[in-house]
Motif scaffolding. Structure first.
Motif: not given
Length: 146
Positions: A41-59, A106-113
């Motif tokens: 989550p901290s890395e997402l705040a520092d460097r938001p992903p590109a639109v449509g980018e699929v990545f893994r989020l952990g926490g 595993t997924g992607q960001m859509v409207d901040g979620v």
């Protein structure tokens, strides 16, 4: 005679170089959608992903954040002690999925979620994925005891 051998060697080297280049391009093409980078989550705040980018989020799943919607839809917050990300998932959660427990989705960001298409939960209290453990340690996160 020597010049014919020399020509053959040059032709073989050129053919080998072309074959290696083609193989490299095909491997890169095959991996273009198969590589999912891990982010906290901290890395997402520092460097938001590109639109449509699929990545893994952990926490860690925050206590009190799990909300069951209609059918198999759930939403919850994931934190690493620094920042938090709202997660939405439609599907069957793993049996060991719980609040105050580690997860990787595993997924992607859509409207901040973060919209997850796959959720993984730790399988016992001794195991935690290396990336997740490193992220939590970096932010000195301690999960509350249940």
């Amino acid at each position: 005679m020597k010049s014919l051998k020399k020509k053959r060697r040059v032709q073989v080297l050129i053919a080998t170089a072309v074959a290696l280049m083609i193989a490299t391009v095909l491997i890169g093409y095959g991996f273009r959608d198969g590589i999912n980078l891990y982010r906290s989550p901290s890395e997402l705040a520092d460097r938001p992903p590109a639109v449509g980018e699929v990545f893994r989020l952990g926490g860690m799943v925050e206590e009190g954040s799990l909300i069951r919607g209609e059918g198999t839809t759930v939403s919850f917050s994931v934190t690493d002690g620094g920042d938090r990300v709202q997660v939405s998932f439609t599907g069957v959660l793993p049996d060991l999925f719980a609040e105050n427990s580690g997860m990787i989705g595993t997924g992607q960001m859509v409207d901040g979620v973060f919209v997850a298409n796959e959720i993984l939960a730790k399988h016992d209290e001794d195991y935690m994925p290396r990336e997740l453990a490193d992220s939590l340690e970096q932010h000195s996160y301690q999960a509350p005891n249940s």
